[in-house]
Motif scaffolding. Structure first.
Motif, PDB file in Angstrom:
ATOM      1  N   VAL A   4       4.638  40.695  -3.229  1.00 33.32           N
ATOM      2  CA  VAL A   4       4.463  38.827  -3.390  1.00 33.32           C
ATOM      3  C   VAL A   4       5.373  39.169  -4.840  1.00 33.32           C
ATOM      4  O   VAL A   4       5.869  40.114  -5.359  1.00 33.32           O
ATOM      5  CB  VAL A   4       3.062  39.609  -4.124  1.00 33.32           C
ATOM      6  N   HIS A   5       5.781  37.519  -4.822  1.00 32.42           N
ATOM      7  CA  HIS A   5       6.747  37.411  -6.331  1.00 32.42           C
ATOM      8  C   HIS A   5       5.999  36.029  -6.949  1.00 32.42           C
ATOM      9  O   HIS A   5       6.973  35.206  -6.460  1.00 32.42           O
ATOM     10  CB  HIS A   5       8.296  37.443  -5.547  1.00 32.42           C
ATOM     11  N   LEU A   6       6.451  36.451  -8.274  1.00 30.52           N
ATOM     12  CA  LEU A   6       5.617  35.515  -8.673  1.00 30.52           C
ATOM     13  C   LEU A   6       6.454  35.259 -10.084  1.00 30.52           C
ATOM     14  O   LEU A   6       7.115  36.299 -10.327  1.00 30.52           O
ATOM     15  CB  LEU A   6       4.326  35.575  -9.631  1.00 30.52           C
ATOM     16  N   GLN A   7       7.099  34.045 -10.447  1.00 25.61           N
ATOM     17  CA  GLN A   7       7.454  33.383 -11.161  1.00 25.61           C
ATOM     18  C   GLN A   7       7.640  32.238 -12.007  1.00 25.61           C
ATOM     19  O   GLN A   7       7.202  31.618 -11.438  1.00 25.61           O
ATOM     20  CB  GLN A   7       9.180  33.699 -10.485  1.00 25.61           C
ATOM     21  N   ASP A   8       7.153  32.136 -13.220  1.00 21.52           N
ATOM     22  CA  ASP A   8       6.706  31.172 -13.945  1.00 21.52           C
ATOM     23  C   ASP A   8       5.504  30.176 -13.272  1.00 21.52           C
ATOM     24  O   ASP A   8       5.581  28.803 -12.832  1.00 21.52           O
ATOM     25  CB  ASP A   8       7.904  30.426 -14.595  1.00 21.52           C
ATOM     26  N   VAL A   9       4.237  30.850 -12.932  1.00 23.94           N
ATOM     27  CA  VAL A   9       3.312  30.283 -12.317  1.00 23.94           C
ATOM     28  C   VAL A   9       2.327  30.129 -12.905  1.00 23.94           C
ATOM     29  O   VAL A   9       1.854  31.015 -13.894  1.00 23.94           O
ATOM     30  CB  VAL A   9       2.708  31.647 -11.349  1.00 23.94           C
TER      31      VAL A   9
END
Ligand SMILES: Nc1ncnc2c1ncn2[C@@H]1O[C@H](COP(=O)(O)OP(=O)(O)O)[C@@H](O)[C@H]1O
Ligand SMILES: [Mg+2]
Length: 231
Positions: A4-9
């Motif tokens: 899982v990779h989240l950025q500025d969500v």
């Protein structure tokens, strides 16, 4: 590869024509094979974030990458990702049709996926979650809460997911059956080679299960901590 990779969500809900943001500027990386915890007070947006990752809630923006595939906001999952990411809910009643026998509930997604030996697979799935084969002939109300959650876990496993999203999977259960479900999840994680993302409000559960965890508070993910759990 990260699971899982989240950025500025950012995640929001719309009600009465108004948009309400529940998660903002979220950044997170969960490694493949990890058990990662998500904690936070009730109503802070944990379920909303998990539903985004399961493809069930499409009102979000930012960058999300699951199992190496980039999601597009507002869109359905691509075929390759469906089945690979599965979610288990707090209340197993919610995911089981009350008038369908367990065997039917487990068989339907297998048939849709083109499974040639659905009955054999149903038996395998029940065995995988330590339930007797006879459970296939029962209705959800004829099972205990712990048994129902095992069925929900079996259903989630049916398409051999790589990422299992667990939304307070034991908080509706008696203390005495919680440990059994958590141990089962740990065993299945190894057997199915999965990454687990576990939401819980119980610090003991997080410590027991997770390698690392993060707190969601006021819409923000706070610093990731190691929990010392077995994972
Ligand atoms: N479908 C929805 N429509 C509108 N608001 C929602 C919806 N689902 C959740 N919310 C709101 O979003 C906030 C976060 O909810 P939720 O993600 O369920 O939090 P948690 O799982 O951390 O308890 C809450 O204020 C809740 O009322
Ligand atoms: Mg919730």
């Amino acid at each position: 590869m990260s699971a899982v990779h989240l950025q500025d969500v950012r995640v929001w809900h719309r009600s009465d024509g108004r948009e309400r943001t529940v998660v903002r500027e979220a950044a997170l990386t969960v490694k493949a094979g990890e058990t990662f915890g998500l904690v936070g007070p009730s109503g802070c947006g944990k379920s909303s974030l998990l539903r985004v990752l399961a493809g069930l809630h499409r009102e979000w923006s930012g960058e999300i990458c699951l199992l190496g595939q980039t999601l597009l906001p507002g869109r359905r999952f691509e075929a390759g990702l469906r089945g690979k990411v599965q979610m288990v809910f707090q209340d197993p009643y919610a995911s089981l049709h009350p008038r369908h026998r367990i065997g039917r509930a487990l068989r339907e997604p297998l048939l849709l996926a083109g499974e040639k030996r659905p009955d054999a697979r149903v038996a395998e799935l029940l065995a995988a979650v330590d339930l007797p084969a006879a459970v296939a002939d029962r209705y959800p109300h004829q099972l205990s809460g712990g048994q129902r959650q095992r069925v929900a876990i079996a259903a989630a496993l049916s398409l051999r997911p790589s990422l299992l999203l667990l939304d307070e999977p034991t908080s509706a259960l008696d203390m005495s059956v919680q440990a059994g479900i958590l141990n089962l999840l740990n065993r299945l994680k190894t057997e199915y080679d999965m990454t687990l993302l576990l939401v819980s409000h119980d610090a003991d559960v997080i410590a027991h299960m997770c390698n690392r965890a993060v707190t969601l508070r006021d819409g923000h993910l706070e610093g990731v901590i190691g929990t010392g759990g077995d994972g």
